[in-house]
Scaffold this motif. Structure first.
Motif: not given
Lengths: 340, 387
Positions: A334-338, B35, B39-42, B255, B307, B335
């Motif tokens: 969520e954090k990295e792809k944002m 990845y 892989s996606y954010t919501a 996710l 990160e 989550r």
């Protein structure tokens, strides 16, 4: 200069027309002057009285008997190139250690290759020949020194090889001796057994035989151990006395190859419990179960002799699972792809 | 014999290789196709799905209009007669995004049934579901009917997970499916998957955590009075079932990373044990750092997530990175549990309705013809229905 012979005339001396079919002992020789094939008896006949011209029509080169040699390669062109290479490499005999950098060494090798190519293909032959001679004359002492050093190295190596061979022989001898002793011992035991059996009553005989057998087993195990000890002692002595073996041991293992342009994770997130790795420990795994990971299903498989024979080991299963457990745990999608 | 002209390359010779950057296991996962591509954010996940649905609707509309025109040119009378009823806008009833989602969930379930029917291992089952879902992230139900895609995915997953079934025996066990149906679709599916066949499932990480929790909680001596190997074993078994029930059918695989999903399963089954385990693993060196006080940076930066190092300036003075990492992880896990439990329930009637719609979307000719015959026939009952 060199003509390809016919398949038909391949096994026949063109001078005396002797055929290999009729005299199977005959051998062919060639002379690096012109590479014409002549049978051995002809060479003896023609050249034993001193230098003479090549008997091939239109060749006429003056050949000497001591230059004649056996042909190694079927293709005469290759044979010639090898000869040239040998001669040149005896003159240009520098090794990598003689150069300050790899670049210079590569240039040197390139130059040597050029010379060989020129001589082999007749490009500027005279000029190249002259150059080689000049180089030889200029560097005479150096070349000599070099070749002496080389031969020293070679003799060291042959000495080492001989020593290895001797060690092998010695081991074999000890083993044989022990075998002979064992056989004698066995015979003696058998005789004793028979004596005992004949002197005792029948009810006891089974017991006596059993006892005898267990004794024999013990002894054979003991002997095996003895043999192992002896050979390992020999090995140790050998490596102590020999400088060359030490060199091999000193070669430290280099960093492992990794396809990811870096090293694999050295600091694992988990600490591994002791996992039995030897076959003996694995077969006895039920007694170690408390110290290691417990999974009845996998631990049962670990004892399977078919799997063990095929190289399957328990620790690979555990390590793989543990590695995967922490692979990507810190990637928060969520954090990295944002960001991207 | 390198004197004889084997020119050595420089790389071979380089005595001291350049010190390369360390690659952590997380970085390895970042390089996986799972990845990078899946892989996606919501937010982006929903967007991708909506896009797929949109493009499917567009394609279906085009197809419908084409068919509609050709039928009208062939036999124009009914179209003249019932101008009201027979216009494209009224006839065309496409699947909405919500309907499509429901419909796909329904079929994901039947993948599991199919796999169980063939007695396939968990790995194959999970891969088949994953293929199916990925396919419909790219394509839409309005273009490819899920039934045959489903079988193709199962067949392909069996192959890619090394549980090969020959196409003949596979088709024989199914009803009304031909060899051609599956083999024709195989390449289309592969293409939609962008030829990425490797799927990382949470099952092996779960096993890894089962093992590691033994090491952490039971050795050298049990950490919690009521936890022994049997409790951990039953936790593992229940978590496996959880993964099969929730993780497989929901969208968490897109996710979250597999270890996170595995931890979510454990956390949802037994929060107390899992939390204790996580604290022990992630906060174990905390005490030591308090003692040293001094900013021994080299030690701690390594532990930090990359990160985080490059991220926005955190309020580092209060929170230490370990604590932060632990908290992010627990938040992520929570989550994950929440999302995993959002599996849309579909009643049988609803799915039947959607199925009908889907059929007509894919076969517009049948839809129009049916309507025409219905309108033309004098039966009042049907007329009522049509009106």
């Amino acid at each position: 200069m060199i003509g390809l012979e016919d398949e038909r005339t391949k096994d026949m001396c063109p001078i005396c027309k002797t055929d290999k079919y009729l005299s199977p002992n005959m051998t062919f020789l060639i002379n690096p002057e012109c590479y014409h094939k002549i049978c051995e008896s002809c060479v003896d006949r023609i050249f034993s009285l001193g230098p003479a011209p090549c008997p091939y029509p239109k060749c006429g080169k003056i050949l000497r008997k001591n230059k004649f040699k056996k042909q190694i390669f079927d293709d005469i062109l290759i044979e010639r190139e090898i000869d040239i290479r040998k001669r040149i490499s005896n003159i240009f005999n520098k090794t990598e250690e003689d150069f300050p950098s790899l670049d210079e060494y590569n240039q040197y090798l390139e130059k040597v290759e050029n010379v060989i190519f020129n001589l082999n293909n007749g490009v500027d032959k005279e000029k190249t020949e002259e150059e080689v001679n000049k180089y030889e004359a200029e560097n005479k002492i150096e070349i000599l020194e070099k070749s002496m050093r080389e031969s020293q190295k070679n003799s060291d190596f042959t000495k080492y090889q001989e020593a290895v061979e001797r060690l092998k022989q010695e081991k074999l001898r000890i083993q044989k001796q022990m075998e002979i002793e064992d056989i004698q011992y066995q015979k003696q035991q058998q005789q004793e057994l028979l004596d005992k059996l004949s002197s005792s009553n029948t009810a006891n005989s089974d017991e006596i035989i059993k006892q005898q057998q267990s004794n024999m087993q013990k002894r054979s195990q003991f002997r095996k151990r003895q043999l192992q000890q002896l050979t390992s002692q020999l090995d140790q002595n050998f490596s102590k006395n020999n400088p060359l073996t030490k060199k091999e041991v000193d070669n430290e293992p280099k960093a492992p190859f990794t396809p990811f342009q870096g090293d694999r994770e050295l600091k694992k997130r988990y600490e591994l419990l002791p996992i039995p790795r030897d076959v003996d420990d694995l077969l006895d795994i039920d007694n170690h179960a408390d110290e290691t990971y417990q999974d009845p299903y996998v631990n049962k498989l670990a004892k399977n002799k078919e799997y063990l024979g095929a190289g399957w080991r328990l620790h690979t299963v555990f390590e793989r699972a543990l590695d995967e457990a922490f692979m990507g745990l810190g990637c928060f999608i969520e954090k990295e792809k944002m960001v991207s | 014999m390198d004197r004889n002209g084997k020119v050595k390359t420089e790389a071979e010779q380089d005595p001291q290789p350049v010190k390369k950057q360390q690659v952590s296991n997380d970085d390895l996962y970042r390089r996986s196709t799972q990845y990078e591509m899946w892989s996606y954010t919501a937010e982006s996940f929903e967007e991708t799905r909506r896009k797929a649905n949109e493009s499917g609707r567009k394609a279906a509309t085009e197809k419908f209009n084409e068919v509609f025109e050709s039928i009208r040119q062939k036999s124009p009378e009914p179209f003249e007669k019932f101008k009201e009823e027979l216009n494209p806008e009224k006839l065309l009833d496409l699947l909405t995004y919500e309907e499509e989602t429901k419909y796909l969930h329904y079929y994901s379930r039947s993948i599991i049934q199919t796999c169980n029917h063939f007695k396939m291992p968990t790995q194959v089952r999970a891969t088949a579901v994953s293929f199916f879902k990925k396919f419909y992230l790219v394509q839409s139900v309005s273009e490819y009917h899920p039934k045959n895609i489903l079988y193709t995915c199962v067949f392909l997953a069996a192959k890619s997970e090394n549980y090969f079934i020959s196409i003949e025996s596979f088709v024989k066990a199914l009803v009304k499916v031909l060899t051609k149906d599956i083999l024709d679709l195989e390449f289309i599916v592969l293409q939609s998957l962008k030829f990425t066949l490797m799927v990382h499932h949470p099952f092996r990480p779960l096993y890894g955590f089962f093992l590691d929790s033994q090491a952490v909680l039971l050795h050298p001596s049990p950490l919690m009075y009521d936890v022994n190997i049997d409790t951990l074993g039953s936790l593992y078994d229940k978590s496996k079932k959880w993964l099969n029930d929730y993780a497989l059918l929901s969208d968490v695989a897109f996710l979250f990373t597999p270890p996170q999903i595995a931890l979510a399963a454990m956390y949802d089954i037994d929060k107390r044990i899992t939390d204790r385990y996580l604290k022990k693993v992630f906060l174990k060196e905390q005490k030591l750092e308090v003692i040293d006080e001094e900013p021994k940076e080299s030690g701690f930066i390594k532990k930090e997530e990359p990160e985080e190092a490059e991220g926005v300036e955190p309020k580092e003075d209060k929170k230490d990175p370990q604590r932060e990492q632990y908290e992010t992880l627990v938040k992520t896990i929570r989550r994950c549990i929440r999302i995993a439990k959002q599996i849309p329930e579909t009643t049988k009637e609803e799915s039947k309705n959607i199925d009908k719609k889907c059929f007509f979307t894919l076969n517009p000719t049948r839809l129009i013809e049916k309507r025409v015959t219905k309108l033309s026939s004098p039966s009042p009952e049907i007329k009522q229905e049509a009106a």
